[in-house]
Design a protein around this motif. Structure first.
Motif, short mmCIF file in Angstrom:
data_model
loop_
_atom_site.label_atom_id
_atom_site.label_comp_id
_atom_site.label_asym_id
_atom_site.label_seq_id
_atom_site.Cartn_x
_atom_site.Cartn_y
_atom_site.Cartn_z
N MET A 102 0.80 -1.22 0.00
CA MET A 102 0.00 0.00 0.00
C MET A 102 0.84 1.27 0.00
N MET A 103 2.17 1.14 -0.10
CA MET A 103 3.02 2.32 -0.02
C MET A 103 2.67 3.40 -1.04
N PRO A 104 2.37 3.07 -2.31
CA PRO A 104 1.97 4.14 -3.25
C PRO A 104 0.74 4.89 -2.77
N GLU A 105 -0.28 4.15 -2.28
CA GLU A 105 -1.49 4.81 -1.78
C GLU A 105 -1.20 5.64 -0.54
N ILE A 106 -0.31 5.11 0.32
CA ILE A 106 0.04 5.86 1.53
C ILE A 106 0.72 7.17 1.18
N ARG A 107 1.64 7.12 0.22
CA ARG A 107 2.35 8.34 -0.18
C ARG A 107 1.38 9.36 -0.80
N VAL A 108 0.46 8.89 -1.62
CA VAL A 108 -0.51 9.81 -2.22
C VAL A 108 -1.39 10.42 -1.13
#
Length: 226
Positions: free
Chosen positions: A207-213
């Motif tokens: 989920m890192m991409p979603e967390i960063r967004v």
């Protein structure tokens, strides 16, 4: 008719005056030409030196401009690295806070039992082995035994095969982890880590991409999302 001495002297003076005048005119002509050549040479030298000075300062100006660009680029890179570090630190703090909160999950027996049921059954499906060994925290033995008894019939009905489950009561997981299990195949060479910490790490990675967004907004320079 012979010239008198007075006439001779007069002609000599006239000739001398003529010669002197021509000499003066010649000298003036030479001086004028020399002055002209001097001015031309002086102008050439001045122009040459002026061009050299202009080239020198143009070169210096370009060097200074290049140095400014390099310094600006370095400052921008340093600022970008600081921003990236600050973001990484924020994410690390967020994950550390999440790890701290994991300990509260095991404090709710009903919630923790349901979670343990799912972790063990998932481990069975991941291994698909006829014999498995489960390791857990010492204080989770009862919870794991209950989950195993519940999961075995569900698994066997789904895969149409039997499974022999051994709960290792001699080698427990460290007490400082928040919970969950590790499941091994018969020879111990294949492991499914379903501890709460490993599940959190896996979830954070996925989920890192979603967390960063969510934290920092979409990256405008990113062309592809996968």
């Amino acid at each position: 008719m012979a010239l008198s001495d007075a006439d001779v002297q007069k002609q000599i003076k006239h000739m001398m005056a003529f010669i002197e005048q021509e000499a003066n005119e010649k000298a003036e002509e030479i001086d004028a030409k020399a002055e002209e050549e001097f001015n031309i040479e002086k102008g050439r030298l001045v122009q040459t030196q002026r061009l050299k000075i202009m080239e020198y300062y143009e070169k210096k100006e370009k060097q200074i401009e290049q140095q400014k660009k390099i310094q600006m680029s370095n400052l921008m890179n340093q600022a970008r690295l600081k921003v990236l570090k600050a973001r990484d630190d924020m994410i690390s703090d967020l994950l550390n806070e999440a790890r701290t909160r994991l300990a509260t999950i095991a404090k709710d027996p009903t919630q923790y039992q349901t979670l343990m049921d799912g972790l063990i059954l998932q481990g069975f499906y991941q291994l698909l082995e006829p014999k498995v060994t489960i390791r857990c925290r010492q204080n989770d033995l009862n919870t794991v035994q209950a989950a195993v008894q519940k999961s075995i019939p569900i698994y066997q009905a789904a895969v149409k095969n039997t499974i022999n489950v051994h709960i290792d009561q001699d080698n427990h997981l460290p007490a400082d982890i928040s919970g969950g299990v590790e499941i091994y195949n018969a020879d111990g060479k294949i492991k499914v880590s379903n501890t709460l910490e490993s599940r959190l790490d896996l979830m954070a990675q996925q989920m890192m991409p979603e967390i960063r967004v969510e934290l920092f907004g979409a990256n405008q320079n990113r062309k592809f999302l996968d």
